[in-house]
Design an enzyme around this catalytic site. Structure first.
Site, mmCIF file in Angstrom:
data_model
loop_
_atom_site.group_PDB
_atom_site.id
_atom_site.type_symbol
_atom_site.label_atom_id
_atom_site.label_comp_id
_atom_site.label_asym_id
_atom_site.label_seq_id
_atom_site.Cartn_x
_atom_site.Cartn_y
_atom_site.Cartn_z
ATOM 1 N N GLU A 53 33.444 -9.455 71.032
ATOM 2 C CA GLU A 53 33.378 -8.098 70.467
ATOM 3 C C GLU A 53 34.517 -7.819 69.498
ATOM 4 O O GLU A 53 34.391 -6.965 68.626
ATOM 5 C CB GLU A 53 33.349 -7.057 71.600
ATOM 6 C CG GLU A 53 32.043 -7.120 72.399
ATOM 7 C CD GLU A 53 32.032 -6.238 73.642
ATOM 8 O OE1 GLU A 53 33.089 -6.102 74.298
ATOM 9 O OE2 GLU A 53 30.951 -5.671 73.964
ATOM 10 N N GLY A 90 23.563 -2.051 76.873
ATOM 11 C CA GLY A 90 22.162 -2.128 77.257
ATOM 12 C C GLY A 90 21.484 -0.809 76.936
ATOM 13 O O GLY A 90 22.060 0.259 77.159
ATOM 14 N N MET A 126 29.975 -1.281 80.602
ATOM 15 C CA MET A 126 30.867 -1.439 81.757
ATOM 16 C C MET A 126 32.303 -0.997 81.496
ATOM 17 O O MET A 126 33.182 -1.273 82.325
ATOM 18 C CB MET A 126 30.830 -2.915 82.217
ATOM 19 C CG MET A 126 29.444 -3.359 82.658
ATOM 20 S SD MET A 126 29.361 -5.115 83.088
ATOM 21 C CE MET A 126 30.290 -5.109 84.609
ATOM 22 N N GLU A 127 32.572 -0.343 80.375
ATOM 23 C CA GLU A 127 33.980 -0.015 80.048
ATOM 24 C C GLU A 127 34.181 1.364 79.420
ATOM 25 O O GLU A 127 35.255 1.951 79.583
ATOM 26 C CB GLU A 127 34.533 -1.051 79.039
ATOM 27 C CG GLU A 127 34.613 -2.454 79.580
ATOM 28 C CD GLU A 127 33.324 -3.245 79.371
ATOM 29 O OE1 GLU A 127 32.453 -2.857 78.526
ATOM 30 O OE2 GLU A 127 33.127 -4.256 80.068
ATOM 31 N N ASP A 152 20.591 -5.626 74.622
ATOM 32 C CA ASP A 152 19.506 -5.886 75.574
ATOM 33 C C ASP A 152 18.963 -4.555 76.065
ATOM 34 O O ASP A 152 19.473 -3.488 75.700
ATOM 35 C CB ASP A 152 20.031 -6.712 76.766
ATOM 36 C CG ASP A 152 21.149 -5.986 77.469
ATOM 37 O OD1 ASP A 152 22.317 -6.127 77.037
ATOM 38 O OD2 ASP A 152 20.868 -5.233 78.431
HETATM 39 N N1 4EH Z 1 22.662 -4.672 80.656
HETATM 40 C C1 4EH Z 1 23.983 -4.398 80.595
HETATM 41 N N2 4EH Z 1 24.612 -3.905 81.687
HETATM 42 C C2 4EH Z 1 25.935 -3.597 81.634
HETATM 43 N N3 4EH Z 1 26.715 -3.753 80.543
HETATM 44 C C3 4EH Z 1 26.111 -4.238 79.427
HETATM 45 C C4 4EH Z 1 26.623 -4.546 78.135
HETATM 46 C C5 4EH Z 1 28.020 -4.281 77.625
HETATM 47 N N4 4EH Z 1 29.103 -5.235 78.074
HETATM 48 C C6 4EH Z 1 28.742 -6.642 78.000
HETATM 49 C C7 4EH Z 1 29.382 -7.323 79.215
HETATM 50 C C8 4EH Z 1 28.296 -7.702 80.217
HETATM 51 S S1 4EH Z 1 28.864 -8.535 81.663
HETATM 52 C C9 4EH Z 1 28.946 -10.198 81.206
HETATM 53 C C10 4EH Z 1 29.331 -11.156 82.110
HETATM 54 N N5 4EH Z 1 29.382 -12.442 81.763
HETATM 55 C C11 4EH Z 1 29.076 -12.832 80.532
HETATM 56 C C12 4EH Z 1 28.697 -11.867 79.642
HETATM 57 N N6 4EH Z 1 28.627 -10.543 79.991
HETATM 58 C C13 4EH Z 1 30.309 -6.258 79.772
HETATM 59 O O1 4EH Z 1 31.588 -6.264 79.104
HETATM 60 C C14 4EH Z 1 29.590 -4.991 79.421
HETATM 61 C C15 4EH Z 1 25.578 -5.043 77.407
HETATM 62 N N7 4EH Z 1 24.422 -5.059 78.163
HETATM 63 C C16 4EH Z 1 24.728 -4.580 79.414
#
Ligand code: 4EH
Length: 228
Positions: free
Chosen positions: A12, A78, A172-173, A196
């Site tokens: 990112e 997401g 998640m942040e 996604d």
């Molecule tokens: N469906 C979703 N649910 C929750 N969070 C997200 C995200 C955003 N980010 C990406 C990453 C996923 S965990 C992670 C762990 N290992 C490798 C890559 N990502 C985390 O920093 C949150 C994008 N799609 C999401």
């Protein structure tokens, strides 16, 4: 004016580091902070690592140790809203914590005493984003983003989060960054590009679109820095 630009994952912020001049990096509290210049402005760039705790730590260090005056977050998310497709941009008007739960004491989901369910981001920075989007002919959605320490890949959980918090996207942040900025009186802006749809295909789509969506978000954030 010193601008913090934060992400959660290396992917990112990678699109940002290469654009800085006079870059120097320093290690602090098990994180690397990149200081540099972008279009004449002082910026400090860092990724926190995944999740609310790491994000709160990095946001605090960017402000308290690196003296940043505003904090911009760039990353992926997401989608919950059907309007949001992969690669689309959403700015957070407010953020909530979908996994914060003391409902056993009669409180609403996402609420703790002396806190608030939805923490707001900076209105002026959001206005700048809208101006930039208009200039560039980019569609920008504004809505509620739900944050929790879970990678959501389940239509039921996604539906519950969307309905409970009226959220348009999830990650998640963001909410923990916004809480830190709010507490330290630092303007906060959270931008996410969709990677996604938080459903059964989430992890596959995420792997496929992380890099391209992270680039979309980073590119927009840099356009904003020029206007700040
Ligand atoms: N469906 C979703 N649910 C929750 N969070 C997200 C995200 C955003 N980010 C990406 C990453 C996923 S965990 C992670 C762990 N290992 C490798 C890559 N990502 C985390 O920093 C949150 C994008 N799609 C999401």
């Amino acid at each position: 004016m010193k601008i913090a630009i934060m992400g959660a994952m290396p992917e990112e912020i990678e699109p940002l580091i290469g654009q800085l001049e006079n870059v120097s990096s320093s290690l602090y509290a098990s994180n690397t902070y990149y200081e540099g210049i972008y279009k004449g402005k002082e910026v400090v760039v860092a990724y926190s690592k995944i999740g609310k705790v790491f994000a709160a730590l990095t946001a605090t260090i960017l402000i308290e140790k690196f003296d940043c005056d505003i904090l911009l977050f760039s990353g992926v998310a997401g989608a919950i809203s059907e309007e949001l497709k992969i690669g689309d941009l959403i700015i957070a008007e407010g953020l909530c914590q979908h996994d914060l739960d003391i409902t056993a004491f009669g409180h609403p989901y996402g609420y703790v005493p002396e806190g608030e369910v939805c923490v707001k981001t900076d209105k002026h920075l959001r206005q700048i984003a809208k101006t930039v989007a208009e200039k560039k002919g980019i569609t920008l959605k504004e809505g509620v983003i739900a944050t929790g320490d879970q990678f959501v890949a389940d239509p039921e959980r996604k539906k519950w989060i969307g309905e409970t918090f009226k959220a348009d996207a999830l990650e998640m942040e963001g909410a923990s960054v916004a809480v830190v900025c709010d507490a330290l009186n630092v303007p906060c802006f959270i931008l996410r590009a969709i990677s996604d749809s938080a459903d059964m295909d989430a992890s596959f789509n995420f792997d496929e679109f992380l890099e391209s969506s992270a680039k979309v978000s980073a590119g927009f954030i840099l356009s904003m820095v020029e206007e700040i």
